[in-house]
Write an enzyme that holds these catalytic residues in place. Structure first.
Site, short mmCIF file in Angstrom:
data_model
loop_
_atom_site.label_atom_id
_atom_site.label_comp_id
_atom_site.label_asym_id
_atom_site.label_seq_id
_atom_site.Cartn_x
_atom_site.Cartn_y
_atom_site.Cartn_z
N ASP A 151 0.84 -1.20 0.00
CA ASP A 151 0.00 0.00 0.00
C ASP A 151 0.88 1.25 0.00
OD1 ASP A 151 -2.41 1.45 0.26
OD2 ASP A 151 -2.30 1.45 2.46
N ASP A 188 2.70 5.00 -5.38
CA ASP A 188 2.00 6.25 -5.08
C ASP A 188 2.88 7.43 -5.49
OD1 ASP A 188 0.82 8.50 -4.07
OD2 ASP A 188 0.60 7.75 -2.02
N THR A 193 -8.29 2.67 9.19
CA THR A 193 -8.73 3.35 10.41
C THR A 193 -9.78 2.55 11.20
OG1 THR A 193 -8.21 5.51 9.48
CG2 THR A 193 -9.86 5.47 11.23
O1 G3H Z 1 -3.21 4.89 3.86
C1 G3H Z 1 -2.50 4.70 4.82
C2 G3H Z 1 -2.68 3.56 5.73
O2 G3H Z 1 -3.68 3.81 6.68
C3 G3H Z 1 -1.37 3.21 6.35
O3 G3H Z 1 -1.00 4.10 7.33
O4 G3H Z 1 1.40 4.67 7.04
O5 G3H Z 1 0.27 4.75 9.30
O6 G3H Z 1 0.75 2.54 8.19
P1 G3H Z 1 0.45 4.01 8.00
P1 13P Z 2 -8.68 4.92 6.07
O1 13P Z 2 -7.77 5.76 6.90
O2 13P Z 2 -9.94 5.65 5.74
O3 13P Z 2 -8.97 3.59 6.70
O4 13P Z 2 -7.95 4.64 4.67
C1 13P Z 2 -6.95 3.65 4.59
C2 13P Z 2 -6.23 3.69 3.29
O5 13P Z 2 -6.59 4.35 2.35
C3 13P Z 2 -5.03 2.85 3.19
O6 13P Z 2 -4.36 3.04 1.98
ZN ZN Z 3 -4.49 5.04 1.23
#
Ligand code: G3H
Ligand code: 13P
Ligand code: ZN
Length: 305
Positions: free
Chosen positions: A82, A104, A254
């Site tokens: 991600d 990204d 989240t």
């Molecule tokens: O989009 C982001 C995800 O919620 C990951 O967040 O970078 O705090 O692991 P993080």
């Molecule tokens: P949320 O913070 O809305 O859960 O989104 C998560 C997300 O987009 C991870 O790439």
């Molecule tokens: Zn995201």
């Protein structure tokens, strides 16, 4: 072995007009919760690690766990990176065996985003790995994923971006943002924009920052002593409409964090003598599974395995 590529899972979702949930995993319990939910719902699923998750738990440890889960599962599982921004890490994920990665480049100038996405697509496709790209910016601030402004995705620019970069799916900005504090006022996704983008692109589209921020979890957290501002998520009806209009992958992190925190707080407050980690984290795992199952039903992926 039901490890599948991102594009395989998303092409089916696109054809049948539903979305596959993509859930962020940072440790064993969160990952188990997500995969158990997918099994219970007979749903395909993306288990995804952010760069922050990899910093926290280590690439090999996370990947080994995810591969074992995918190989043991009876539903299609995509192992996905991600918000990959670090090109070295992206190459490592491709090499180790991720079946899908996100590059990204949303923070880059348009031409640079295209050129770098194209390079990543070349590396990934050589090994049969799918690529999600992003155009426009999704707001919100998290560990390593942050943008203070939201720039909505322009349909014509998106078409040219996809044609020139060769990405397999595209994350678009239509008003969502990461984290628990998404909207200052009334939540409003730009669904008209989504409709136009889908018509022009005719490919799997991805929605980030899509957590619903269930109020019962917020109340549980604050009821057990947590301190939150005024968190607000994407309303279920708007998310449902977005899926109908062509969103085929919905990211959620989240809501899992809220479920985890609510359950841990409840255990620690109601069972003050408890100090066995399994009895503290176990209920949190169950709480996450419940949230994930509800999301799968909302996205229409239940029963699509
Ligand atoms: O989009 C982001 C995800 O919620 C990951 O967040 O970078 O705090 O692991 P993080
Ligand atoms: P949320 O913070 O809305 O859960 O989104 C998560 C997300 O987009 C991870 O790439
Ligand atoms: Zn995201």
């Amino acid at each position: 072995m039901v490890l599948v590529t991102g594009i395989k899972a998303l092409a089916k979702a696109d054809g049948q007009n539903y979305a596959v949930g993509a859930f962020n995993v940072n440790n064993m319990e969160i990952m188990q919760a997500v995969v158990r939910a997918a099994e219970a719902q007979r749903s395909p699923v993306f288990i995804q690690t952010s760069e922050g998750a990899i910093d926290y738990a280590g690439l090999e440890a996370l990947y080994t766990m995810m591969l074992f889960a995918a190989e043991s599962a009876s539903v299609p599982v995509v192992i996905h990176l991600d918000h990959g921004k670090d090109l070295d890490l992206i190459r490592k994920c491709i090499k180790i065996g991720y079946s899908s990665i996100m590059f990204d480049g949303s923070h880059l100038p348009f031409e640079e985003n295209i050129a770098t996405t194209k390079q990543v697509v070349r590396w990934a496709h050589r090994r049969g790995v799918s690529v999600e790209a992003e155009l426009g910016t999704i707001g919100g601030v998290e560990d390593k994923v942050s943008s203070r402004t939201i720039v909505f995705t322009e349909p014509d620019a998106a078409k040219s971006f996809v044609d020139r970069s060769g990405c397999d799916s595209l994350a678009i900005a239509i008003g969502t943002s990461h984290g628990a504090y998404k909207f200052a006022g009334q939540a409003q996704l730009d669904l008209a924009r989504l409709r136009v983008i889908k018509r022009k692109l005719r490919m799997p589209l991805v929605l980030h920052g899509a957590s619903g921020v269930p109020q019962e979890l917020v109340q549980k957290i604050t009821g057990f002593g947590g301190q939150l501002g005024n968190p607000e998520g994407v309303p279920e009806d708007q998310l449902g409409q977005a899926v109908k209009l062509g969103i085929n992958k919905v990211n959620t992190d989240t809501d899992l964090r809220l479920a985890f925190t609510a359950a841990v707080r409840e255990t620690l407050i109601t069972k003050p003598a408890e100090f066995d980690p399994r009895k503290i984290i176990g209920p949190a795992r169950d709480a996450i599974q419940k949230v994930v199952e509800a999301r799968m039903q909302l996205f229409g992926s239940s029963g699509k395995a």
